[in-house]
Design an enzyme around this catalytic site. Structure first.
Site, PDB file in Angstrom:
ATOM      1  N   GLN A 121      38.278  55.600  39.690  1.00  0.00           N
ATOM      2  CA  GLN A 121      37.348  54.485  39.512  1.00  0.00           C
ATOM      3  C   GLN A 121      35.910  54.964  39.300  1.00  0.00           C
ATOM      4  OE1 GLN A 121      39.129  51.295  40.076  1.00  0.00           O
ATOM      5  NE2 GLN A 121      37.495  50.479  38.799  1.00  0.00           N
ATOM      6  N   LYS A 124      35.753  55.834  35.591  1.00  0.00           N
ATOM      7  CA  LYS A 124      35.927  54.614  34.798  1.00  0.00           C
ATOM      8  C   LYS A 124      34.651  53.782  34.823  1.00  0.00           C
ATOM      9  CE  LYS A 124      39.640  52.349  35.880  1.00  0.00           C
ATOM     10  NZ  LYS A 124      40.691  51.400  36.340  1.00  0.00           N
ATOM     11  N   LYS A 136      37.991  51.867  46.155  1.00  0.00           N
ATOM     12  CA  LYS A 136      39.304  51.214  46.036  1.00  0.00           C
ATOM     13  C   LYS A 136      39.790  50.859  47.425  1.00  0.00           C
ATOM     14  CE  LYS A 136      42.360  50.053  42.940  1.00  0.00           C
ATOM     15  NZ  LYS A 136      42.169  49.741  41.518  1.00  0.00           N
ATOM     16  N   ASP A 176      43.983  44.042  42.050  1.00  0.00           N
ATOM     17  CA  ASP A 176      44.772  45.136  41.477  1.00  0.00           C
ATOM     18  C   ASP A 176      46.226  44.685  41.673  1.00  0.00           C
ATOM     19  OD1 ASP A 176      44.335  48.128  40.456  1.00  0.00           O
ATOM     20  OD2 ASP A 176      46.080  48.192  41.737  1.00  0.00           O
ATOM     21  N   THR A 220      41.242  43.071  31.250  1.00  0.00           N
ATOM     22  CA  THR A 220      41.828  44.420  31.229  1.00  0.00           C
ATOM     23  C   THR A 220      42.769  44.574  30.031  1.00  0.00           C
ATOM     24  OG1 THR A 220      41.720  44.362  33.636  1.00  0.00           O
ATOM     25  CG2 THR A 220      42.903  46.197  32.647  1.00  0.00           C
ATOM     26  N   ASN A 251      49.209  41.038  35.438  1.00  0.00           N
ATOM     27  CA  ASN A 251      47.951  40.641  34.798  1.00  0.00           C
ATOM     28  C   ASN A 251      47.620  41.486  33.568  1.00  0.00           C
ATOM     29  OD1 ASN A 251      44.776  41.427  34.814  1.00  0.00           O
ATOM     30  ND2 ASN A 251      45.091  39.223  34.999  1.00  0.00           N
ATOM     31  N   SER A 391      34.210  42.556  35.512  1.00  0.00           N
ATOM     32  CA  SER A 391      33.803  42.288  36.900  1.00  0.00           C
ATOM     33  C   SER A 391      32.295  42.477  37.042  1.00  0.00           C
ATOM     34  CB  SER A 391      34.519  43.248  37.863  1.00  0.00           C
ATOM     35  OG  SER A 391      35.826  42.812  38.128  1.00  0.00           O
TER      36      SER A 391
HETATM   37  P1  NDP Z   1      50.136  42.949  38.893  1.00  0.00           P
HETATM   38  O1  NDP Z   1      50.447  42.908  40.324  1.00  0.00           O
HETATM   39  O2  NDP Z   1      49.634  41.720  38.218  1.00  0.00           O
HETATM   40  O3  NDP Z   1      51.415  43.441  38.074  1.00  0.00           O
HETATM   41  C1  NDP Z   1      52.016  44.670  38.351  1.00  0.00           C
HETATM   42  C2  NDP Z   1      53.187  44.865  37.410  1.00  0.00           C
HETATM   43  O4  NDP Z   1      53.631  46.209  37.512  1.00  0.00           O
HETATM   44  C3  NDP Z   1      54.379  43.997  37.765  1.00  0.00           C
HETATM   45  O5  NDP Z   1      55.115  43.694  36.598  1.00  0.00           O
HETATM   46  C4  NDP Z   1      55.180  44.914  38.695  1.00  0.00           C
HETATM   47  O6  NDP Z   1      56.567  44.629  38.762  1.00  0.00           O
HETATM   48  C5  NDP Z   1      54.962  46.256  38.049  1.00  0.00           C
HETATM   49  N1  NDP Z   1      55.036  47.312  39.067  1.00  0.00           N
HETATM   50  C6  NDP Z   1      54.242  47.451  40.139  1.00  0.00           C
HETATM   51  N2  NDP Z   1      54.620  48.497  40.881  1.00  0.00           N
HETATM   52  C7  NDP Z   1      55.681  49.012  40.268  1.00  0.00           C
HETATM   53  C8  NDP Z   1      56.519  50.100  40.554  1.00  0.00           C
HETATM   54  N3  NDP Z   1      56.346  50.861  41.634  1.00  0.00           N
HETATM   55  N4  NDP Z   1      57.493  50.375  39.672  1.00  0.00           N
HETATM   56  C9  NDP Z   1      57.681  49.616  38.584  1.00  0.00           C
HETATM   57  N5  NDP Z   1      56.933  48.542  38.277  1.00  0.00           N
HETATM   58  C10 NDP Z   1      55.950  48.254  39.106  1.00  0.00           C
HETATM   59  O7  NDP Z   1      49.103  44.150  38.706  1.00  0.00           O
HETATM   60  P2  NDP Z   1      48.094  44.445  37.508  1.00  0.00           P
HETATM   61  O8  NDP Z   1      48.658  43.993  36.213  1.00  0.00           O
HETATM   62  O9  NDP Z   1      46.758  43.970  37.929  1.00  0.00           O
HETATM   63  O10 NDP Z   1      48.030  46.048  37.547  1.00  0.00           O
HETATM   64  C11 NDP Z   1      48.880  46.863  36.744  1.00  0.00           C
HETATM   65  C12 NDP Z   1      48.270  48.239  36.599  1.00  0.00           C
HETATM   66  O11 NDP Z   1      46.992  48.128  35.965  1.00  0.00           O
HETATM   67  C13 NDP Z   1      47.993  48.981  37.910  1.00  0.00           C
HETATM   68  O12 NDP Z   1      48.156  50.361  37.693  1.00  0.00           O
HETATM   69  C14 NDP Z   1      46.512  48.694  38.175  1.00  0.00           C
HETATM   70  O13 NDP Z   1      45.932  49.691  38.986  1.00  0.00           O
HETATM   71  C15 NDP Z   1      45.975  48.747  36.754  1.00  0.00           C
HETATM   72  N6  NDP Z   1      44.714  48.065  36.499  1.00  0.00           N
HETATM   73  C16 NDP Z   1      44.515  46.762  36.822  1.00  0.00           C
HETATM   74  C17 NDP Z   1      43.324  46.125  36.511  1.00  0.00           C
HETATM   75  C18 NDP Z   1      43.090  44.689  36.765  1.00  0.00           C
HETATM   76  O14 NDP Z   1      42.022  44.193  36.392  1.00  0.00           O
HETATM   77  N7  NDP Z   1      44.019  43.949  37.352  1.00  0.00           N
HETATM   78  C19 NDP Z   1      42.225  46.871  35.901  1.00  0.00           C
HETATM   79  C20 NDP Z   1      42.554  48.224  35.530  1.00  0.00           C
HETATM   80  C21 NDP Z   1      43.745  48.788  35.846  1.00  0.00           C
HETATM   81  P3  NDP Z   1      57.195  43.946  40.085  1.00  0.00           P
HETATM   82  O15 NDP Z   1      56.689  42.526  40.058  1.00  0.00           O
HETATM   83  O16 NDP Z   1      58.643  44.071  39.915  1.00  0.00           O
HETATM   84  O17 NDP Z   1      56.649  44.719  41.257  1.00  0.00           O
HETATM   85  O1  2IT Z   2      41.621  49.525  38.463  1.00  0.00           O
HETATM   86  C1  2IT Z   2      40.708  48.716  38.200  1.00  0.00           C
HETATM   87  O2  2IT Z   2      39.776  49.007  37.460  1.00  0.00           O
HETATM   88  C2  2IT Z   2      40.793  47.378  38.796  1.00  0.00           C
HETATM   89  N1  2IT Z   2      41.764  47.087  39.481  1.00  0.00           N
HETATM   90  C3  2IT Z   2      39.685  46.383  38.582  1.00  0.00           C
HETATM   91  C4  2IT Z   2      38.551  46.660  39.528  1.00  0.00           C
HETATM   92  C5  2IT Z   2      37.430  45.649  39.516  1.00  0.00           C
HETATM   93  O3  2IT Z   2      36.539  45.824  40.351  1.00  0.00           O
HETATM   94  O4  2IT Z   2      37.429  44.712  38.714  1.00  0.00           O
END
Ligand code: NDP
Ligand code: 2IT
Length: 459
Positions: A121, A124, A136, A176, A220, A251, A391
């Protein structure tokens, strides 16, 4: 993962720092992985400044979090049973601004995962060009199968402790994995109740009725595709007409899919941790939104609405989705989703680009393999920075006590992503790396952080 002695390092200082890091953090594999990727790729910058950095112990300070808070989170379920989870906030580096980064609720959460995410982070956030440091947090709490009331009670208990350590100019958490709009609402409510102040900028990803920003939900995933389009364009490839697969259906995955389709990409498959769906006509994203955002269901329910689609359950080490052939691969689920074996399948299927929507979805071996085989790789800390950048736009709107339209925020997001790609490209060209945007992102971000840390003295 190679240990530092097996790596071909030219800087003795870097080798010493890595050796010490491995000794001190031997039981934190994800953290070691994230640090090794960054430090080894910035070696050309270290070599140019070796004596100066060594004298200032710059790298030793960079890899040590400013603060780690770990706390008990007790909560009572709907049957009256008491549970105890562990909460964390890693305030890794505040040189550029208040600590900023998401909260993850997932049973796999531990200190190694928190530290890897906090470390990523820092870099980033530096790339976003906004004044935000790196942090985090999260918990090993599993939101799956919990009632709305249980989620609220957990969030309230989590905030009872977290509120002592955050603030709009101190540390600003967001979502997250497992933390979205619903959880941010409960967390914000409890913060407001305890502190008796309307400090809108203390959390981001808020609902629109209480200080949230338009386009933060989409940011994102949309940002990932803006970065992908720029990366392809710089390599004389048009995004329109390509096929894609997207791991995850949360998301990031949902809005990456939406933007990809707006750009003329056919998204063939999406997944969750149980398995993947394949739809040869292209994924119907509204069906996914209904299953995931409204019903909080499983991806195989897609077949109830689109019976012609195919569902494959995950078995073994390689997630089923990565066996599907596509031009663009978008891992948007979790860390280390793509190991070397999976990367080999992806390359043999003829993929042209990988865009990391998730944080560290590829192992270091997979990253090296993609680059060696001329697959364009958009590194997570650059390509998924649109979320945290937006954000920061939410924080700006909160400070000004006003809100921009969806189009205004989306335009700012797009220009931030273009700028981030250009930073990666310039560093790649300056150091003659040959379209290695992983190293490009790390170098561009490191230079900015190093400058701020050096200016602020030995702290
Ligand atoms: P969500 O909780 O909305 O979705 C997570 C997704 O990933 C679900 O489909 C979930 O499936 C799957 N998943 C989670 N853990 C596992 C695992 N161990 N093995 C396989 N599938 C898995 O999270 P986000 O979409 O917010 O986050 C997804 C990724 O993006 C993460 O790495 C996060 O750190 C990163 N990220 C998020 C940001 C944000 O703004 N939200 C910003 C930047 C990066 P299931 O429902 O079956 O668990
Ligand atoms: O991994 C990431 O960059 C996030 N989960 C978003 C962090 C934020 O402060 O919006």
């Amino acid at each position: 993962m190679k240990n530092c002695c097996e790596m071909d390092l030219k800087s003795q200082y870097l080798e010493d720092v890595l050796t010490n890091l491995e000794e001190k953090n031997a039981n934190e594999p994800e953290f070691l992985q994230a640090v090794k990727e960054v430090l080894t790729t910035i070696e050309p910058v270290i070599i140019k400044n070796e004596e100066k950095f060594k004298k200032l112990s710059l790298l030793e300070r960079l890899v040590e979090p400013e603060r780690i808070i770990s706390f008990r989170v007790p909560w009572i379920d709907d049957e009256g049973k008491i549970h105890v989870n562990r909460g964390y906030r890693v305030q890794f580096n505040g040189a550029i601004g208040p600590y900023k980064g998401g909260l993850r609720f997932h049973p796999s959460v531990n200190q190694s995962i928190m530290k890897f995410l906090g470390f990523e982070q820092i870099f980033k956030n530096a790339l976003t060009t906004r004044p935000i440091g790196g942090g985090k947090g999260g918990s090993d709490f599993d939101p799956k199968g919990k009632s709305d009331m249980e989620i609220m009670k957990f969030c309230q208990s989590f905030m009872n402790e977290l509120q002592k350590h955050i603030g709009q100019d101190v540390d600003v958490p967001a979502g997250d994995i497992g933390v979205g709009g619903r959880e941010i609402g409960y967390l914000f409510g409890q913060y407001r109740k305890i502190r008796n102040t309307y400090e809108a900028g203390v959390l981001t990803g808020k609902g629109l009725s209480y200080g949230g920003s338009l386009a933060r939900t989409e940011a994102t995933g949309y940002g990932l595709m803006y970065f992908m389009r720029e990366m392809l364009k710089a390599n004389n490839i048009t995004v329109s007409g390509k096929t894609a697969i997207i791991s995850g259906s949360g998301n990031v995955a949902i809005y990456a899919c939406e933007k990809a389709q707006q750009m003329g990409v056919k998204v063939l498959a999406m997944s969750d941790s149980s398995g993947c769906i394949y739809d040869e006509n292209g994924i119907n994203i509204n069906v996914i939104k209904e299953i995931k955002e409204v019903k909080r269901g499983r991806i195989k329910e897609y077949l109830n609405i689109v019976p012609k689609a195919k569902y494959t359950e995950n078995t073994g080490d390689i997630p089923a989705i990565y066996k599907i052939k596509a031009d663009i691969i978008l891992p948007c689920a979790t860390q280390n989703d793509i190991n070397l074996e999976t990367a080999e399948i992806i390359v043999s299927n003829g993929a042209i680009a990988v865009g990391e929507g998730a944080n560290m979805p590829c192992t270091n071996e997979a990253v090296e393999f993609f680059i060696r085989n001329n697959v364009l790789l958009a590194p997570g800390k650059a390509a998924n920075a649109g979320g945290v950048a937006t954000s920061a736009l939410e924080m700006s709107q909160n400070s000004m006590r006003m809100s921009w339209t969806f189009e205004e925020v989306d335009k700012k997001l797009e220009s931030i992503m273009i700028n981030i790609f250009n930073q990666c490209k310039h560093a790649d060209e300056e150091y003659n790396l040959g379209a290695n945007y992983v190293a490009g992102a790390n170098i561009a971000a490191f230079k900015k952080i190093a400058e701020a840390m050096i200016a602020q003295g030995i702290i």
